[in-house]
Design a protein around this motif. Structure first.
Motif, mmCIF file in Angstrom:
data_model
loop_
_atom_site.group_PDB
_atom_site.id
_atom_site.type_symbol
_atom_site.label_atom_id
_atom_site.label_comp_id
_atom_site.label_asym_id
_atom_site.label_seq_id
_atom_site.Cartn_x
_atom_site.Cartn_y
_atom_site.Cartn_z
ATOM 1 N N GLN A 17 0.826 -1.205 0.000
ATOM 2 C CA GLN A 17 0.000 0.000 0.000
ATOM 3 C C GLN A 17 0.867 1.265 0.000
ATOM 4 O O GLN A 17 0.562 2.240 -0.681
ATOM 5 C CB GLN A 17 -0.938 -0.009 1.205
ATOM 6 C CG GLN A 17 -2.059 -1.026 1.096
ATOM 7 C CD GLN A 17 -2.888 -1.116 2.365
ATOM 8 O OE1 GLN A 17 -2.492 -0.621 3.425
ATOM 9 N NE2 GLN A 17 -4.052 -1.755 2.269
ATOM 10 N N MET A 18 1.938 1.231 0.796
ATOM 11 C CA MET A 18 2.852 2.376 0.844
ATOM 12 C C MET A 18 3.519 2.605 -0.512
ATOM 13 O O MET A 18 3.670 3.747 -0.963
ATOM 14 C CB MET A 18 3.912 2.158 1.920
ATOM 15 C CG MET A 18 3.369 2.173 3.344
ATOM 16 S SD MET A 18 2.664 3.778 3.803
ATOM 17 C CE MET A 18 4.142 4.790 3.841
ATOM 18 N N ASN A 24 1.567 6.649 -6.795
ATOM 19 C CA ASN A 24 0.508 7.610 -7.130
ATOM 20 C C ASN A 24 0.979 9.041 -6.938
ATOM 21 O O ASN A 24 0.646 9.934 -7.728
ATOM 22 C CB ASN A 24 -0.730 7.351 -6.263
ATOM 23 C CG ASN A 24 -1.451 6.078 -6.644
ATOM 24 O OD1 ASN A 24 -1.262 5.558 -7.752
ATOM 25 N ND2 ASN A 24 -2.277 5.558 -5.741
ATOM 26 N N GLU A 25 1.750 9.278 -5.866
ATOM 27 C CA GLU A 25 2.243 10.629 -5.593
ATOM 28 C C GLU A 25 3.221 11.074 -6.673
ATOM 29 O O GLU A 25 3.188 12.220 -7.129
ATOM 30 C CB GLU A 25 2.906 10.677 -4.212
ATOM 31 C CG GLU A 25 3.302 12.067 -3.751
ATOM 32 C CD GLU A 25 2.131 13.011 -3.617
ATOM 33 O OE1 GLU A 25 2.340 14.228 -3.794
ATOM 34 O OE2 GLU A 25 1.014 12.543 -3.333
ATOM 35 N N LYS A 28 1.221 11.805 -9.730
ATOM 36 C CA LYS A 28 0.493 13.057 -9.546
ATOM 37 C C LYS A 28 1.404 14.251 -9.801
ATOM 38 O O LYS A 28 1.042 15.211 -10.477
ATOM 39 C CB LYS A 28 -0.077 13.122 -8.122
ATOM 40 C CG LYS A 28 -0.788 14.434 -7.810
ATOM 41 C CD LYS A 28 -1.080 14.533 -6.322
ATOM 42 C CE LYS A 28 -1.601 15.916 -5.968
ATOM 43 N NZ LYS A 28 -1.662 16.162 -4.529
ATOM 44 N N GLN A 29 2.621 14.183 -9.244
ATOM 45 C CA GLN A 29 3.560 15.286 -9.426
ATOM 46 C C GLN A 29 3.953 15.433 -10.891
ATOM 47 O O GLN A 29 4.067 16.550 -11.395
ATOM 48 C CB GLN A 29 4.797 15.071 -8.560
ATOM 49 C CG GLN A 29 4.524 15.258 -7.083
ATOM 50 C CD GLN A 29 5.790 15.417 -6.263
ATOM 51 O OE1 GLN A 29 6.896 15.410 -6.796
ATOM 52 N NE2 GLN A 29 5.634 15.573 -4.971
ATOM 53 N N LYS A 30 4.154 14.291 -11.580
ATOM 54 C CA LYS A 30 4.482 14.354 -13.013
ATOM 55 C C LYS A 30 3.352 15.004 -13.794
ATOM 56 O O LYS A 30 3.576 15.847 -14.669
ATOM 57 C CB LYS A 30 4.740 12.942 -13.545
ATOM 58 C CG LYS A 30 6.114 12.387 -13.202
ATOM 59 C CD LYS A 30 6.219 10.915 -13.528
ATOM 60 C CE LYS A 30 6.018 10.650 -15.013
ATOM 61 N NZ LYS A 30 6.158 9.197 -15.318
ATOM 62 N N MET A 31 2.103 14.625 -13.480
ATOM 63 C CA MET A 31 0.951 15.184 -14.182
ATOM 64 C C MET A 31 0.788 16.666 -13.886
ATOM 65 O O MET A 31 0.490 17.463 -14.768
ATOM 66 C CB MET A 31 -0.315 14.423 -13.786
ATOM 67 C CG MET A 31 -0.369 12.997 -14.311
ATOM 68 S SD MET A 31 -1.790 12.079 -13.700
ATOM 69 C CE MET A 31 -3.120 12.976 -14.511
#
Length: 228
Positions: A17-18, A24-25, A28-31
């Motif tokens: 999960q970590m 995901n983080e 997200k930053q790339k996007m």
């Protein structure tokens, strides 16, 4: 033994999960970086093309041709950037090309000075962190001024940090407008043209280096604006 097995299973699931959260983080930053980067391009493309159109409409065809040539040179260097960071010297060169286009349009009304020590030019920075702020200084500070104005671009080291400053002696902002612009910095989608370039730069700096970094703005009506 059963407790130990269940504990290991839970630990493995927690680790998975970590890892998923971290993936995901990162995504997200790339996007967000791509979104913020693309957000500024149409803004300065529109303004530059509008400047060339103005020159054509008033019959300054030779000036328009020179502006178009300089604009193509600017596009070539801007669109060639593929990396998330570039040397400050490259960002400065792109900004110089942008200023050439604006000088061709405004003539002596727009002046600029660049004060960058050589030892700062090798610093790696996100692309398009100077040009949008210089554009903002011209269109919202100097263009509205009846007499000639100047924008100054400076770099310096402050401890281990790179300090970039863009100062203009344009019309400045009253305290109410300044507070609105400061408040808009943290928004990722800005509709106000006065703020879009500054918000874009501020958010990209924070995405790259953390929340301790970013921009500050000082401005006085009738005196000008400084972005640090």
């Amino acid at each position: 033994k059963n407790v130990s097995i269940h504990f290991n299973i839970m630990a493995d699931k927690l680790q998975e999960q970590m890892e998923e959260i971290r993936r995901n983080e990162r995504e997200k930053q790339k996007m967000e970086k791509k979104l913020l980067q693309s957000q500024i391009n149409p803004h300065f493309l529109y303004n530059t093309l509008f400047s060339i159109r103005c020159a054509v409409e008033v019959g300054k065809n030779e000036q328009a041709a020179k502006m178009l040539s300089a604009f193509i040179d600017l596009l070539r260097s801007t669109l060639a950037v593929k990396n998330t960071t570039i040397p400050l010297s490259d960002e400065l060169e792109t900004t110089r090309k942008y200023l050439v286009v604006q000088k061709l349009r405004y003539g002596e009304k727009i002046n600029y000075e660049i004060e960058m020590p050589k030892d700062t030019e090798d610093c790696m920075v996100p692309p398009l962190i100077l040009q949008p702020l210089v554009e903002n200084a011209i269109f919202h500070g100097l263009e509205a001024k009846s007499e000639a104005g100047t924008v100054i671009i400076e770099s310096a080291f402050q401890g281990n940090n790179l300090l970039l400053t863009i100062t203009d002696d344009g019309v400045g902002m009253d305290s109410e407008t300044l507070e609105k612009v400061r408040a808009s910095l943290h928004q990722t989608v800005i509709k106000d043209a006065h703020s879009i370039g500054m918000s874009n730069v501020h958010n990209r700096i924070r995405l790259n280096y953390g929340e301790d970094y970013g921009m500050s703005i000082d401005s006085f009506q009738g005196m000008g604006t400084t972005i640090t």
